[in-house]
Scaffold this motif. Structure first.
Motif, short mmCIF file in Angstrom:
data_model
loop_
_atom_site.label_atom_id
_atom_site.label_comp_id
_atom_site.label_asym_id
_atom_site.label_seq_id
_atom_site.Cartn_x
_atom_site.Cartn_y
_atom_site.Cartn_z
N MET A 1 0.84 -1.16 0.00
CA MET A 1 0.00 0.00 0.00
C MET A 1 0.89 1.23 0.00
SD MET A 1 -3.13 1.03 2.41
CE MET A 1 -4.21 0.28 1.25
N LEU A 2 0.57 2.20 -0.82
CA LEU A 2 1.37 3.40 -0.95
C LEU A 2 1.00 4.37 0.14
CD1 LEU A 2 3.33 5.14 -2.53
CD2 LEU A 2 1.47 5.86 -3.99
N GLY A 3 1.99 4.76 0.93
CA GLY A 3 1.77 5.76 1.96
C GLY A 3 2.83 6.82 1.83
N ILE A 4 2.43 8.03 1.50
CA ILE A 4 3.38 9.11 1.37
C ILE A 4 2.90 10.23 2.27
CG2 ILE A 4 4.43 10.79 -0.19
CD1 ILE A 4 4.09 8.76 -2.41
N THR A 5 3.75 10.60 3.24
CA THR A 5 3.38 11.67 4.15
C THR A 5 4.48 12.70 4.15
OG1 THR A 5 4.39 10.49 6.00
CG2 THR A 5 2.04 10.13 5.62
N GLY A 6 4.19 13.85 4.60
CA GLY A 6 5.23 14.86 4.60
C GLY A 6 4.91 16.03 5.50
N GLY A 7 5.82 16.99 5.48
CA GLY A 7 5.78 18.13 6.38
C GLY A 7 4.65 19.09 6.09
N SER A 8 4.64 20.19 6.86
CA SER A 8 3.59 21.19 6.71
C SER A 8 4.24 22.56 6.54
CB SER A 8 2.68 21.15 7.92
OG SER A 8 3.44 21.28 9.10
N LEU A 9 4.50 23.24 7.64
CA LEU A 9 5.14 24.54 7.60
C LEU A 9 6.54 24.46 7.02
CD1 LEU A 9 4.47 26.73 10.77
CD2 LEU A 9 4.49 27.43 8.37
N ALA A 10 7.23 23.37 7.34
CA ALA A 10 8.61 23.21 6.87
C ALA A 10 8.68 23.19 5.35
CB ALA A 10 9.22 21.94 7.44
N GLN A 11 7.55 22.84 4.68
CA GLN A 11 7.55 22.79 3.23
C GLN A 11 7.93 24.14 2.62
OE1 GLN A 11 3.60 20.87 2.66
NE2 GLN A 11 4.63 19.84 0.99
N GLN A 12 7.45 25.24 3.21
CA GLN A 12 7.75 26.53 2.62
C GLN A 12 9.16 26.98 2.97
OE1 GLN A 12 4.61 27.22 4.86
NE2 GLN A 12 3.20 26.49 3.30
N GLN A 13 9.81 26.35 3.93
CA GLN A 13 11.10 26.83 4.41
C GLN A 13 12.29 26.07 3.82
OE1 GLN A 13 10.46 26.33 8.57
NE2 GLN A 13 9.46 28.31 8.81
N GLN A 14 12.07 25.03 3.07
CA GLN A 14 13.21 24.30 2.53
C GLN A 14 13.01 24.06 1.04
OE1 GLN A 14 10.81 21.76 3.61
NE2 GLN A 14 10.95 21.13 1.52
N PRO A 15 14.10 23.85 0.30
CA PRO A 15 13.98 23.61 -1.13
C PRO A 15 13.25 22.29 -1.41
CG PRO A 15 16.31 23.72 -0.44
CD PRO A 15 15.46 23.87 0.77
N ASP A 16 12.66 22.18 -2.57
CA ASP A 16 11.92 20.98 -2.96
C ASP A 16 12.86 19.95 -3.60
OD1 ASP A 16 9.38 20.25 -2.39
OD2 ASP A 16 8.50 20.90 -4.29
N VAL A 17 13.97 19.70 -2.95
CA VAL A 17 14.99 18.79 -3.48
C VAL A 17 15.13 17.60 -2.55
CG1 VAL A 17 17.46 18.58 -4.00
CG2 VAL A 17 16.25 20.67 -4.59
N ALA A 50 6.86 10.82 -9.72
CA ALA A 50 8.08 10.00 -9.74
C ALA A 50 8.12 9.05 -8.55
CB ALA A 50 9.32 10.89 -9.75
N ILE A 51 7.65 9.51 -7.38
CA ILE A 51 7.62 8.66 -6.19
C ILE A 51 6.64 7.51 -6.40
CG2 ILE A 51 7.14 8.59 -3.70
CD1 ILE A 51 9.66 10.26 -4.59
N GLU A 52 5.49 7.78 -7.01
CA GLU A 52 4.54 6.72 -7.31
C GLU A 52 5.12 5.73 -8.31
OE1 GLU A 52 0.78 8.55 -8.31
OE2 GLU A 52 0.72 9.60 -6.38
N ARG A 53 5.87 6.21 -9.29
CA ARG A 53 6.54 5.33 -10.25
C ARG A 53 7.56 4.44 -9.53
NH1 ARG A 53 9.72 8.74 -13.98
NH2 ARG A 53 11.22 8.53 -12.30
N ASP A 54 8.31 5.04 -8.58
CA ASP A 54 9.28 4.26 -7.80
C ASP A 54 8.57 3.18 -6.98
OD1 ASP A 54 11.35 5.83 -8.74
OD2 ASP A 54 11.38 7.14 -6.98
N PHE A 55 7.44 3.53 -6.36
CA PHE A 55 6.66 2.56 -5.60
C PHE A 55 6.27 1.39 -6.51
CE2 PHE A 55 2.63 0.70 -4.47
CZ PHE A 55 2.80 0.38 -3.13
N ASN A 56 5.71 1.69 -7.69
CA ASN A 56 5.29 0.64 -8.62
C ASN A 56 6.46 -0.21 -9.08
OD1 ASN A 56 2.53 1.23 -8.53
ND2 ASN A 56 2.76 2.85 -10.05
N SER A 57 7.59 0.42 -9.31
CA SER A 57 8.78 -0.32 -9.73
C SER A 57 9.21 -1.31 -8.64
CB SER A 57 9.92 0.66 -10.03
OG SER A 57 11.09 -0.03 -10.37
N LEU A 58 9.20 -0.88 -7.39
CA LEU A 58 9.55 -1.78 -6.28
C LEU A 58 8.51 -2.88 -6.13
CD1 LEU A 58 10.81 0.69 -3.53
CD2 LEU A 58 12.16 -1.02 -4.77
N TRP A 59 7.24 -2.51 -6.23
CA TRP A 59 6.17 -3.50 -6.07
C TRP A 59 6.27 -4.59 -7.14
CZ3 TRP A 59 3.24 -4.75 -2.19
CH2 TRP A 59 2.16 -5.61 -2.40
#
Length: 168
Positions: A1-17, A50-59
């Motif tokens: 099952m694909l589970g992707i979670t992430g930050g909130s406020l920190a999203q605006q404070q760091q690069p999307d890399v 791309a993350i979803e593609r990686d998930f499918n590749s691993l699955w």
């Protein structure tokens, strides 16, 4: 099952890399093998598709019974955490009550019919059922067409199983 979670406020404070990729939960499959099956690399811009593609590749490797991908926000960017649960491996295969045929006959027929179960192979219930059919066919050749086969699966910690074919 694909589970992707992430930050909130920190999203605006760091690069999307993506700054790092960490693999968790692997036992017999090296982390480098997991990394070889994903396309995302540190330094890439975070991309949900791309993350979803990686998930499918691993699955699709069929190595895992569960995969979860989470992201962690840092001041430099994202760290991807890939959590995997490997499928059980067959540790041993035993045969009980095979008087009419030999174990080597069974193994030869498994090879001929491409059954795909052996010690250290991944446990797959479909392949075990195919093995039962092949044993039944082999037993019918010398006149034991009414033989019954019961398969027992027992866990062998930490992540293996034993398969026993009982013939009557």
């Amino acid at each position: 099952m694909l589970g992707i979670t992430g930050g909130s406020l920190a999203q605006q404070q760091q690069p999307d890399v993506i700054t790092g990729i960490e693999i968790h939960g692997n036992r017999s499959i090296p982390a480098e093998t997991v990394r070889a099956h994903i396309f995302t690399r540190p330094g890439d811009v975070y991309d949900q598709a791309a993350i979803e593609r990686d998930f499918n590749s691993l699955w699709n490797t069929n190595y895992f019974q569960d995969i979860r991908i989470e992201r962690e926000a840092t001041s430099q960017g994202w760290i991807l955490h890939i959590y995997v649960k490997e499928r059980s491996r067959i540790k041993e295969i035993s045969y009980v009550g095979i008087n009419a045929i030999s174990k080597s006959d069974i193994l030869d027929r498994f090879k001929q019919e491409k059954v795909g179960i052996s010690p250290e192979s991944q446990y797959d219930p479909t392949k075990v059922k195919k093995a039962e059919v092949v044993i039944r066919q082999l037993l019918s050749e010398p006149g034991h067409q009414f033989a019954t086969i019961r398969t027992g699966i027992r866990p062998i910690p930490p992540a293996s199983v034993g398969v026993t074919f009982v013939v009557r």
